[in-house]
Design a protein around this motif. Structure first.
Motif, mmCIF file in Angstrom:
data_model
loop_
_atom_site.group_PDB
_atom_site.id
_atom_site.type_symbol
_atom_site.label_atom_id
_atom_site.label_comp_id
_atom_site.label_asym_id
_atom_site.label_seq_id
_atom_site.Cartn_x
_atom_site.Cartn_y
_atom_site.Cartn_z
ATOM 1 N N ALA A 118 66.270 -87.077 13.030
ATOM 2 C CA ALA A 118 64.882 -87.397 12.673
ATOM 3 C C ALA A 118 64.784 -88.774 12.022
ATOM 4 O O ALA A 118 63.813 -89.509 12.245
ATOM 5 N N ARG A 119 65.762 -89.123 11.227
ATOM 6 C CA ARG A 119 65.715 -90.393 10.513
ATOM 7 C C ARG A 119 66.171 -91.571 11.364
ATOM 8 O O ARG A 119 65.762 -92.704 11.133
ATOM 9 N N ASN A 120 67.004 -91.305 12.344
ATOM 10 C CA ASN A 120 67.632 -92.407 13.069
ATOM 11 C C ASN A 120 67.110 -92.623 14.480
ATOM 12 O O ASN A 120 67.500 -93.595 15.128
ATOM 13 N N ILE A 121 66.262 -91.725 14.975
ATOM 14 C CA ILE A 121 65.810 -91.867 16.360
ATOM 15 C C ILE A 121 65.053 -93.187 16.518
ATOM 16 O O ILE A 121 64.271 -93.598 15.664
ATOM 17 N N THR A 122 65.328 -93.874 17.612
ATOM 18 C CA THR A 122 64.751 -95.192 17.848
ATOM 19 C C THR A 122 63.333 -95.064 18.361
ATOM 20 O O THR A 122 63.055 -94.321 19.301
ATOM 21 N N LYS A 123 62.422 -95.809 17.713
ATOM 22 C CA LYS A 123 61.027 -95.817 18.142
ATOM 23 C C LYS A 123 60.774 -97.025 19.040
ATOM 24 O O LYS A 123 61.341 -98.087 18.849
ATOM 25 N N SER A 124 59.914 -96.838 20.012
ATOM 26 C CA SER A 124 59.486 -97.959 20.847
ATOM 27 C C SER A 124 58.032 -97.738 21.229
ATOM 28 O O SER A 124 57.507 -96.628 21.139
ATOM 29 N N GLU A 125 57.379 -98.811 21.658
ATOM 30 C CA GLU A 125 55.964 -98.742 21.986
ATOM 31 C C GLU A 125 55.714 -97.698 23.072
ATOM 32 O O GLU A 125 56.378 -97.684 24.108
ATOM 33 N N VAL A 184 58.128 -91.764 21.470
ATOM 34 C CA VAL A 184 58.064 -90.923 20.281
ATOM 35 C C VAL A 184 57.962 -91.827 19.046
ATOM 36 O O VAL A 184 58.755 -92.744 18.867
ATOM 37 N N GLN A 185 57.004 -91.571 18.206
ATOM 38 C CA GLN A 185 56.785 -92.398 17.027
ATOM 39 C C GLN A 185 57.389 -91.796 15.764
ATOM 40 O O GLN A 185 57.928 -92.511 14.928
ATOM 41 N N TYR A 186 57.281 -90.472 15.623
ATOM 42 C CA TYR A 186 57.765 -89.827 14.404
ATOM 43 C C TYR A 186 58.435 -88.509 14.738
ATOM 44 O O TYR A 186 57.911 -87.717 15.524
ATOM 45 N N VAL A 187 59.592 -88.283 14.121
ATOM 46 C CA VAL A 187 60.253 -86.981 14.158
ATOM 47 C C VAL A 187 60.351 -86.500 12.721
ATOM 48 O O VAL A 187 60.977 -87.145 11.877
ATOM 49 N N LEU A 188 59.682 -85.388 12.426
ATOM 50 C CA LEU A 188 59.608 -84.846 11.076
ATOM 51 C C LEU A 188 60.401 -83.555 10.989
ATOM 52 O O LEU A 188 60.495 -82.792 11.965
#
Length: 473
Positions: A317-324, A327-331
């Motif tokens: 959840a903390r390390n997943i890479t975000k891109s335009e 996926v924006q947020y993993v909680l």
């Protein structure tokens, strides 16, 4: 709703404004507030929750069981379950009602189904339930036709105009686990994109699923099938038809560990599951509950592996890479933490702890591993293949340990949890976590989202009392 009628507050973590906006917020201390007018945020909450005390025990109110299927998972008096001890009831003495315009889907096994059904109860007025809810069911036992399991369900619209859905998948959502056609049966361990498209094409105010995944092109087992449904999904997104679901804002994915070998659940497969969930359903926010103790945990080594999986969930959840556009947020919802604490407190009531174990510090990382022997105390002689532990199902211990114990409203069988007890905290927790993302003026930073996530979990996914000022007048 109380949370929507108050003026917006300003926090040092400005964009981590919580969904209920209370003047006396119990999660944000006064020292963390900023009162400069230029920083004030004025916006309407996209998801809000109203908390209300009940004249009877929340577990006895029936509020979260309107849609519960099968009824074998219920924990009412008629099932022989006794209320929690008074020392524990104070943590579960409320019900939570939801209002949202978000489209939310719960994905996972029968435990996920339990809490999706509880969320439906919290988000649907009684007058709505027969006009906006569709479901796809199976009956696993021909001799007991009243026992019904849900493969898929959807409510649209719910209170506030949003959507609440459930998709039964008893595996990780991986390319290797796809299969055509889909089947609504207890042992169908697969998924396909046609099933996802059924949700996206679902019409509002409909009580029937349109099931293209069981017809026509979905019977072709080849690459063109996936390509066809991917194009159809994209066309659905672009069309923006206000009368159909089109896509989801958020998905709550529970890892179905009871169906999987523990070693199969690794970070690479979890990341693929998260990315695939976004690709086929459109969800840009993913919530993953941590895993609790269950009767699938047979040994201390199994329990260590479960706690390692929970650490892995937090790390992903903390390390997943975000891109335009991705996926924006993993909680992380710390459901395992809540249930572990309650099991320990019930173990104290049952006098299962040694003297040095009674002073557990729940804030210490790894405490649950040190008390594995407590969680794993089970009847020495049983006819059950998957026996529950005493702390999961007992209100007191039988004089003869080979006999069944009087039940308690924690778990029905050592695997499924009593939604009568946990429904309020689970539902409020989901609203709180999604509020970290959607009830803010601009997208929160990673630091802001983690601080907000921590506050939500500290309040609702641990044994902290909900203060009186949070309740609806």
């Amino acid at each position: 709703y109380y949370c929507c009628s108050r003026i917006a507050l300003i926090y040092t973590i400005v964009t981590a404004v919580l969904w209920y906006h209370l003047n006396n917020n119990i999660i944000i201390s006064p020292s963390e507030r900023v009162t400069t007018p230029e920083d004030t945020l004025h916006h309407n909450n996209r998801i809000s929750v109203s908390l209300q005390k009940t004249p009877v025990s929340a577990a006895d109110s029936g509020y979260y069981t309107r849609f519960s299927q099968p009824d074998t998972y219920l924990c009412g008096d008629e099932q022989g379950k006794q209320s929690l001890p008074s020392t524990l009831q104070k943590y579960f003495n409320f019900i939570a009602s939801i209002q949202t315009d978000l489209k939310i889907i719960f994905v996972g096994d029968s435990i996920s189904a339990q809490f999706a059904q509880a969320f439906d109860s919290a988000a649907l007025d009684e007058a709505q339930e027969d006009s906006v809810r569709a479901k796809n069911i199976f009956r696993p036992d021909g001799n007991r036709p009243s026992i019904i399991h849900i493969c898929r369900s959807i409510c649209s619209p719910i209170r506030g105009g949003g959507v609440s859905a459930f998709w039964r998948i008893t595996n990780l959502i991986l390319k290797e686990n796809t299969k055509w056609p889909s089947r609504c049966t207890g042992f169908f361990r697969h998924w396909n994109e046609g099933q996802a498209l059924d949700f996206l094409n679902h019409e509002y105010n409909s009580t029937q699923f349109v099931l293209p995944s069981n017809k026509g092109v979905s019977h072709q087992v080849n690459r063109t099938t996936t390509d066809y449904f991917q194009k159809s999904k994209l066309a659905s997104f672009k069309a923006g038809n206000v009368n159909v679901v089109n896509g989801f804002d958020a998905a709550v994915f529970r890892v179905p560990h009871g169906w999987l070998q523990l070693d199969y659940i690794d970070s690479a497969r979890l990341i693929e599951t998260i990315e695939t969930t976004h690709r086929i359903l459109g969800a840009t926010t993913i919530v993953i509950p941590t895993l609790p103790m269950s009767n699938n945990v047979k040994s201390e080594n199994d329990w260590k592996k479960v706690t390692q999986i929970n650490r892995m969930i937090r790390q992903v959840a903390r390390n997943i890479t975000k891109s335009e556009g991705d996926v924006q947020y993993v909680l992380v919802q710390e459901f395992g933490n809540l249930t572990n604490q309650l099991l320990m407190e019930n173990a104290k009531n049952l006098d299962l702890l040694s003297l040095h174990q009674r002073d557990i510090d729940y804030s210490r990382e790894g405490w649950e591993v040190d008390v594995a022997n407590v969680f794993l105390q089970r009847p020495p002689i049983t006819t059950k293949k998957w026996p529950p532990s005493y702390s999961q199902v007992c209100s007191s211990l039988p004089s003869n340990r080979t006999e069944a114990c009087p039940g308690v409203k924690i778990s029905s069988d050592g695997m499924h949890w009593c939604v009568e007890t946990f429904g309020g905290r689970f539902t409020a927790s989901i609203a709180c976590l999604l509020g970290c993302v959607y009830n803010v003026a601009r997208p929160p930073t990673d630091e802001e989202i983690r601080k907000c996530e921590q506050r939500c979990n500290d309040q609702f996914m641990s044994l902290n009392v909900v203060r009186d000022e949070m309740f609806k007048n």
